[in-house]
Design a protein around this motif. Structure first.
Motif, PDB file in Angstrom:
ATOM      1  N   UNK A   1       0.258  22.681 -23.187  1.00  0.00           N
ATOM      2  CA  UNK A   1       0.164  22.304 -24.507  1.00  0.00           C
ATOM      3  C   UNK A   1      -0.569  21.445 -25.849  1.00  0.00           C
ATOM      4  N   UNK A   2      -1.546  20.721 -24.640  1.00  0.00           N
ATOM      5  CA  UNK A   2      -2.153  19.359 -24.921  1.00  0.00           C
ATOM      6  C   UNK A   2      -3.734  20.085 -25.110  1.00  0.00           C
ATOM      7  N   UNK A   3      -3.721  21.613 -24.519  1.00  0.00           N
ATOM      8  CA  UNK A   3      -4.860  22.352 -24.437  1.00  0.00           C
ATOM      9  C   UNK A   3      -4.523  23.538 -24.715  1.00  0.00           C
ATOM     10  N   UNK A   4      -3.505  24.090 -25.483  1.00  0.00           N
ATOM     11  CA  UNK A   4      -3.428  25.040 -26.808  1.00  0.00           C
ATOM     12  C   UNK A   4      -3.251  26.086 -26.024  1.00  0.00           C
ATOM     13  N   UNK A   5      -2.901  26.102 -24.823  1.00  0.00           N
ATOM     14  CA  UNK A   5      -2.734  27.434 -23.223  1.00  0.00           C
ATOM     15  C   UNK A   5      -1.526  28.280 -24.250  1.00  0.00           C
ATOM     16  N   UNK A   6      -0.814  28.618 -25.168  1.00  0.00           N
ATOM     17  CA  UNK A   6      -0.318  29.546 -25.791  1.00  0.00           C
ATOM     18  C   UNK A   6      -0.893  30.711 -26.807  1.00  0.00           C
ATOM     19  N   UNK A   7      -2.186  29.789 -27.216  1.00  0.00           N
ATOM     20  CA  UNK A   7      -3.235  30.426 -28.222  1.00  0.00           C
ATOM     21  C   UNK A   7      -3.937  31.266 -27.032  1.00  0.00           C
ATOM     22  N   UNK A   8      -4.952  31.021 -25.987  1.00  0.00           N
ATOM     23  CA  UNK A   8      -5.649  31.549 -25.014  1.00  0.00           C
ATOM     24  C   UNK A   8      -5.647  32.729 -24.756  1.00  0.00           C
ATOM     25  N   UNK A   9      -6.377  33.808 -24.929  1.00  0.00           N
ATOM     26  CA  UNK A   9      -5.905  35.193 -24.972  1.00  0.00           C
ATOM     27  C   UNK A   9      -6.823  35.439 -23.753  1.00  0.00           C
ATOM     28  N   UNK A  10      -8.417  34.574 -23.911  1.00  0.00           N
ATOM     29  CA  UNK A  10      -9.734  34.816 -23.307  1.00  0.00           C
ATOM     30  C   UNK A  10     -10.448  34.199 -21.982  1.00  0.00           C
ATOM     31  N   UNK A  11     -11.434  33.377 -21.393  1.00  0.00           N
ATOM     32  CA  UNK A  11     -11.972  32.557 -20.890  1.00  0.00           C
ATOM     33  C   UNK A  11     -12.036  32.254 -21.992  1.00  0.00           C
ATOM     34  N   UNK A  12     -13.316  32.788 -22.570  1.00  0.00           N
ATOM     35  CA  UNK A  12     -14.212  32.516 -23.590  1.00  0.00           C
ATOM     36  C   UNK A  12     -13.294  31.263 -24.765  1.00  0.00           C
ATOM     37  N   UNK A  13     -12.293  31.588 -24.980  1.00  0.00           N
ATOM     38  CA  UNK A  13     -11.294  30.814 -25.568  1.00  0.00           C
ATOM     39  C   UNK A  13     -10.986  29.605 -24.592  1.00  0.00           C
ATOM     40  N   UNK A  14     -10.399  29.836 -23.215  1.00  0.00           N
ATOM     41  CA  UNK A  14     -10.440  28.464 -22.151  1.00  0.00           C
ATOM     42  C   UNK A  14     -11.359  27.638 -22.265  1.00  0.00           C
ATOM     43  N   UNK A  15     -12.994  27.868 -22.262  1.00  0.00           N
ATOM     44  CA  UNK A  15     -13.827  27.020 -22.027  1.00  0.00           C
ATOM     45  C   UNK A  15     -13.667  26.086 -23.661  1.00  0.00           C
ATOM     46  N   UNK A  16     -13.130  26.667 -24.425  1.00  0.00           N
ATOM     47  CA  UNK A  16     -13.643  25.825 -25.914  1.00  0.00           C
ATOM     48  C   UNK A  16     -12.617  25.357 -25.809  1.00  0.00           C
ATOM     49  N   UNK A  17     -11.122  24.681 -25.136  1.00  0.00           N
ATOM     50  CA  UNK A  17     -10.591  23.980 -24.592  1.00  0.00           C
ATOM     51  C   UNK A  17     -10.341  23.608 -23.570  1.00  0.00           C
ATOM     52  N   UNK A  18     -10.896  23.325 -22.997  1.00  0.00           N
ATOM     53  CA  UNK A  18     -10.826  22.187 -21.571  1.00  0.00           C
ATOM     54  C   UNK A  18     -12.143  22.220 -21.646  1.00  0.00           C
ATOM     55  N   UNK A  19     -12.637  21.220 -21.126  1.00  0.00           N
ATOM     56  CA  UNK A  19     -13.929  20.213 -20.257  1.00  0.00           C
ATOM     57  C   UNK A  19     -13.390  20.765 -19.404  1.00  0.00           C
ATOM     58  N   UNK A  20     -14.764  20.228 -18.138  1.00  0.00           N
ATOM     59  CA  UNK A  20     -14.988  20.208 -16.986  1.00  0.00           C
ATOM     60  C   UNK A  20     -14.747  18.322 -16.788  1.00  0.00           C
ATOM     61  N   UNK A  21     -13.684  18.974 -16.039  1.00  0.00           N
ATOM     62  CA  UNK A  21     -13.224  16.867 -15.307  1.00  0.00           C
ATOM     63  C   UNK A  21     -13.788  17.081 -14.093  1.00  0.00           C
ATOM     64  N   UNK A  22     -13.117  15.880 -13.752  1.00  0.00           N
ATOM     65  CA  UNK A  22     -13.054  15.468 -11.938  1.00  0.00           C
ATOM     66  C   UNK A  22     -12.383  14.275 -12.049  1.00  0.00           C
ATOM     67  N   UNK A  23     -11.968  13.703 -11.031  1.00  0.00           N
ATOM     68  CA  UNK A  23     -10.312  13.254 -10.990  1.00  0.00           C
ATOM     69  C   UNK A  23     -10.634  12.212 -11.778  1.00  0.00           C
ATOM     70  N   UNK A  24     -11.622  11.845 -12.231  1.00  0.00           N
ATOM     71  CA  UNK A  24     -10.896  10.202 -13.304  1.00  0.00           C
ATOM     72  C   UNK A  24     -10.685  10.610 -14.312  1.00  0.00           C
ATOM     73  N   UNK A  25     -10.685  12.217 -14.667  1.00  0.00           N
ATOM     74  CA  UNK A  25     -10.694  12.369 -16.357  1.00  0.00           C
ATOM     75  C   UNK A  25      -9.635  13.129 -16.487  1.00  0.00           C
ATOM     76  N   UNK A  26      -9.031  13.352 -14.864  1.00  0.00           N
ATOM     77  CA  UNK A  26      -7.579  13.843 -14.567  1.00  0.00           C
ATOM     78  C   UNK A  26      -6.470  13.149 -14.130  1.00  0.00           C
ATOM     79  N   UNK A  27      -6.633  11.666 -13.569  1.00  0.00           N
ATOM     80  CA  UNK A  27      -6.542  10.907 -13.383  1.00  0.00           C
ATOM     81  C   UNK A  27      -4.989  10.132 -14.185  1.00  0.00           C
ATOM     82  N   UNK A  28      -5.155   9.934 -16.033  1.00  0.00           N
ATOM     83  CA  UNK A  28      -3.828   9.671 -16.053  1.00  0.00           C
ATOM     84  C   UNK A  28      -2.969  10.978 -16.113  1.00  0.00           C
ATOM     85  N   UNK A  29      -3.155  11.891 -16.416  1.00  0.00           N
ATOM     86  CA  UNK A  29      -2.073  12.956 -15.938  1.00  0.00           C
ATOM     87  C   UNK A  29      -1.413  12.902 -14.704  1.00  0.00           C
TER      88      UNK A  29
END
Length: 498
Positions: A48-76
């Motif tokens: 929901x935070x990254x609008x998965x319901x609207x993602x139809x392609x890899x190009x759209x996915x890249x716009x919504x989801x940044x590259x993360x390491x563990x530290x950046x994902x840690x709060x989830x």
């Protein structure tokens, strides 16, 4: 012939046929995996935070989801640890695989009911691929051992926590339980040196046919067997014919292994990580491992030379090229998204997708702009040891920026089993091999910015003493091949051979 080995061959043939069909259609398989991952996670907090319901392609996915390491994902992850459901993936994870972090302390990597079977199936299929190619299933008739972490788990808010290798010990198929060693009690021993002795006690009189683990720690097991029996490992275990490994490149250890065993044995390389089982070796004649394109992971790749740029090139399997060093990025059915595991790989072929692991994006030397990577130092040292009688137990490399005399240089810390007669000549030949591979390093040497590398010989057992001193002896721990600073180098210097 045992019934297991008889039945394994037709099953292996079936699995291999399916595997190669998928590999030939790797891009199409990856597109299917991508669509399923997005669909399955669209109602999660992350989705929901990254609008998965609207993602139809890899190009759209890249716009919504940044590259993360563990530290950046840690709060989830912390929300999951506190008991929340549907955060990164639907429901709650079955497990957290606890791994060592550098900047984040301990990392807790989720394993779900969808991802866990992928780990087990991939490990099984790697052995079946070997059986299909070689028609050798005799190892199924004897005893097997995988040197691994403790299977003991801790529980928090309904989720079990442990090491990946320990978690997988709970998933041994019933038909292999009688073949599997060591005992549960021995596997639970935390002290590595005590554990090795107990493992030897339980295996030394058994018909061991398959042995697996990270090469430096299996080497320690073999060395203790030779010390205790006065015999080669191949004499103690005459039917031992298959070594399964992962974590580090086997080539620097191969000479020593063959000396300890007393003969050559087949080897299977695997690429399992807590984040997902990525690849395995499918052939004894082809170099590299096959990328697993239908294993619950959608892969992305970033050229390593661009990785630290503000807007690096980010591509899917459809656009990769042979010979480029890529940082591998994972999106998984355990809920990791745009996740950088820190490894770098290179494609040897694209159809099918065959890779080699080249190192770690944080493990390199570029103190002077040379950007030397793990694969380059391993290839350089292998070029002067394989088939020469020189045997290296372990090594690592660090820059010496402020030497007391002369130009800066790369310092190689090497523990030998069989030393070269002329260390300086050996160093010069390695240096020449490294220059041949890396044009930046070549230019720095020729431009007299750097002097050729120097070798510091570490006493026998020195690397194990170092690992023990930092609390990382055994298990899944390994010494980085390269560091861009002197932290490891300064500690290893305490074990220099006098």
């Amino acid at each position: 012939m045992n019934i297991k080995s008889i039945l394994a061959k037709p099953f292996a043939k079936q699995i291999a046929a399916r595997f190669y069909k998928q590999s030939k259609n790797a891009v199409k398989m990856q597109q299917k995996v991508f669509k399923k991952l997005i669909a399955d996670a669209k109602e999660t907090a992350f989705g929901k935070d990254h609008n998965f319901s609207k993602i139809k392609s890899y190009q759209e996915f890249k716009k919504q989801v940044p590259i993360r390491d563990y530290e950046a994902l840690k709060h989830y992850v912390e929300r999951i640890i506190e008991g929340e459901s549907d955060v990164l993936w639907k429901g709650k994870p079955l497990y957290f695989a606890k791994t060592s972090g550098t900047t984040s302390g301990a990392k807790y990597i989720p394993l779900t009911k969808e991802s866990m079977p992928m780990h087990i199936k991939a490990a099984r299929n790697s052995l079946l691929m070997y059986i299909n190619e070689t028609q050798n299933a005799d190892f199924l008739n004897g005893k097997m051992i995988f040197l691994q972490g403790s299977p003991e788990l801790k529980e928090k808010n309904g989720i079990n926590i442990g090491r990946l290798s320990g978690i997988t010990a709970h998933y041994i198929p019933k038909y292999l339980m009688k073949n599997r060693l060591p005992s549960w009690e021995t596997n639970c021993i935390e002290d590595w040196e005590s554990k090795i002795e107990a493992v030897i006690d339980e295996t030394i009189n058994e018909d061991m046919t398959l042995i697996g683990g990270i090469p430096p720690w299996v080497q320690m097991y073999f060395e203790r067997i030779v010390e205790r029996t006065g015999k080669k490992v191949g004499e103690v275990f005459p039917n031992f014919n298959l070594f399964a490994y992962g974590g580090v490149n086997y080539e620097p250890y191969r000479n020593k292994f063959e000396e300890l065993i007393g003969r050559k044995v087949d080897a299977i390389e695997m690429y399992p990580a807590s984040e997902g089982f990525i690849a395995y070796q499918d052939s004894q004649t082809e170099t590299g491992m096959m990328l697993l394109v239908n294993n619950g992971i959608f892969y992305e790749f970033i050229p390593s030379e661009e990785f630290f740029n503000e807007n690096p090139t980010r591509i899917s399997l459809a656009d990769v090229k042979i010979g480029v060093n890529y940082v591998i990025i994972l999106n998984t059915n355990a809920g990791l998204w745009g996740y950088n595991i820190g490894d770098t790989i290179e494609f040897l072929s694209i159809k099918p997708p065959r890779i080699v692991v080249t190192g770690r994006i944080k493990h390199f030397i570029s103190a002077f702009g040379e950007h030397v990577i793990g694969k380059e130092v391993e290839d350089a040292i292998n070029s002067q040891t394989v088939g020469t009688g020189i045997s290296v137990t372990e090594f690592t490399v660090a820059p010496q920026i402020t030497p007391q005399i002369g130009l800066p240089y790369h310092e190689w810390f090497i523990e030998f089993d069989q030393k070269p007669t002329d260390i300086e000549d050996f160093a010069n030949k390695i240096d020449a091999a490294l220059q041949q591979q890396n044009s930046y390093y070549f230019d720095l040497i020729k431009g007299k910015i750097l002097q050729p590398l120097k070798i510091t010989v570490i006493e026998k057992g020195g690397f194990n003493k170092y690992m023990k001193s930092v609390g990382k002896l055994g298990g899944q721990n390994k010494v980085p091949r390269l560091s861009n600073d002197r932290k490891i180098a300064d500690e290893l210097s305490k074990f220099e051979q006098k």
